[in-house]
Design an enzyme around this catalytic site. Structure first.
Site, PDB file in Angstrom:
ATOM      1  N   MET A   1     -49.712 -13.461  15.240  1.00 45.53           N
ATOM      2  CA  MET A   1     -49.267 -12.223  15.455  1.00 45.53           C
ATOM      3  C   MET A   1     -49.460 -11.950  17.165  1.00 45.53           C
ATOM      4  O   MET A   1     -48.935 -10.912  17.480  1.00 45.53           O
ATOM      5  CB  MET A   1     -50.276 -11.426  14.687  1.00 45.53           C
ATOM      6  CG  MET A   1     -51.496 -10.570  15.380  1.00 45.53           C
ATOM      7  SD  MET A   1     -52.724 -11.594  16.165  1.00 45.53           S
ATOM      8  CE  MET A   1     -53.388 -13.001  15.085  1.00 45.53           C
ATOM      9  N   PRO A   2     -50.067 -12.926  17.855  1.00 43.06           N
ATOM     10  CA  PRO A   2     -49.997 -12.331  19.299  1.00 43.06           C
ATOM     11  C   PRO A   2     -48.652 -12.710  19.905  1.00 43.06           C
ATOM     12  O   PRO A   2     -47.861 -13.387  19.600  1.00 43.06           O
ATOM     13  CB  PRO A   2     -51.039 -13.650  19.913  1.00 43.06           C
ATOM     14  CG  PRO A   2     -51.700 -14.560  18.843  1.00 43.06           C
ATOM     15  CD  PRO A   2     -50.688 -13.967  17.600  1.00 43.06           C
ATOM     16  N   ILE A   3     -48.424 -12.013  21.085  1.00 46.27           N
ATOM     17  CA  ILE A   3     -47.470 -12.158  22.004  1.00 46.27           C
ATOM     18  C   ILE A   3     -47.872 -12.471  23.243  1.00 46.27           C
ATOM     19  O   ILE A   3     -48.897 -11.781  23.621  1.00 46.27           O
ATOM     20  CB  ILE A   3     -46.217 -11.143  21.758  1.00 46.27           C
ATOM     21  CG1 ILE A   3     -45.278 -11.337  22.692  1.00 46.27           C
ATOM     22  CG2 ILE A   3     -46.914  -9.797  22.461  1.00 46.27           C
ATOM     23  CD1 ILE A   3     -43.814 -10.445  22.706  1.00 46.27           C
ATOM     24  N   ASP A  38     -47.049 -18.897  14.036  1.00 42.49           N
ATOM     25  CA  ASP A  38     -47.148 -17.792  14.726  1.00 42.49           C
ATOM     26  C   ASP A  38     -46.997 -17.911  16.256  1.00 42.49           C
ATOM     27  O   ASP A  38     -48.223 -17.902  16.885  1.00 42.49           O
ATOM     28  CB  ASP A  38     -48.271 -17.270  14.112  1.00 42.49           C
ATOM     29  CG  ASP A  38     -48.329 -15.604  14.647  1.00 42.49           C
ATOM     30  OD1 ASP A  38     -47.477 -15.227  15.364  1.00 42.49           O
ATOM     31  OD2 ASP A  38     -49.402 -15.123  14.237  1.00 42.49           O
ATOM     32  N   VAL A  72     -51.298 -10.243  23.857  1.00 38.89           N
ATOM     33  CA  VAL A  72     -51.327  -8.977  22.963  1.00 38.89           C
ATOM     34  C   VAL A  72     -51.579  -9.231  21.589  1.00 38.89           C
ATOM     35  O   VAL A  72     -50.724 -10.085  21.027  1.00 38.89           O
ATOM     36  CB  VAL A  72     -50.052  -8.105  22.966  1.00 38.89           C
ATOM     37  CG1 VAL A  72     -50.219  -7.025  22.243  1.00 38.89           C
ATOM     38  CG2 VAL A  72     -49.712  -7.755  24.366  1.00 38.89           C
TER      39      VAL A  72
END
Length: 127
Positions: A1-3, A38, A72
């Site tokens: 989920m992080p960017i 991810d 993020v």
């Protein structure tokens, strides 16, 4: 989920930039338990005229090898986990590609789970 966005001074070889992404991703997997697949990262290079930083802010002596990392992620992690992540990133980047800990700058932005769409116009994490 992080960017994750990683900014560096221009001129580093591709292997160096790849090692940065690998070290950050390994840290996210170890500390935040992010799945291996991810991974959403960009590395940007900036010439000296477009790369500014405080060389001695907070009495940390930075060099032109500064690596600015902005992540993020979901707002579900404790302060202790965040601090463990910062430490692990610095450790991994010291190992490869050899970044001094003083040159590892990390900024984490917490967002609610519903602020993500990974494709198809769907908020996959919204509940």
């Amino acid at each position: 989920m992080p960017i994750t966005r990683i900014a560096v001074r221009a001129g580093k070889p591709a292997a160096y930039r790849k090692a940065l992404t690998q070290g950050v991703h390994r840290s996210l997997m170890e500390v935040f338990k992010v799945p291996e697949d991810d991974i959403f990262m960009v590395v940007t290079e900036h010439d000296a005229d477009n790369f500014f930083y405080g060389k001695h802010y907070l009495d940390i002596h930075r060099s032109d090898d500064l690596v600015m990392i902005q992540i993020v992620a979901n707002n579900t992690r404790t302060s202790e986990l965040k601090q463990a992540l910062y430490k692990r990133i610095a450790e991994h980047l010291a190992e490869s590609p050899g970044v001094r800990p003083e040159d590892v700058f990390v900024n984490l932005i917490d967002v609610p789970k519903e602020n993500w769409s990974f494709g198809n116009g769907i908020a996959q994490y919204a509940t």
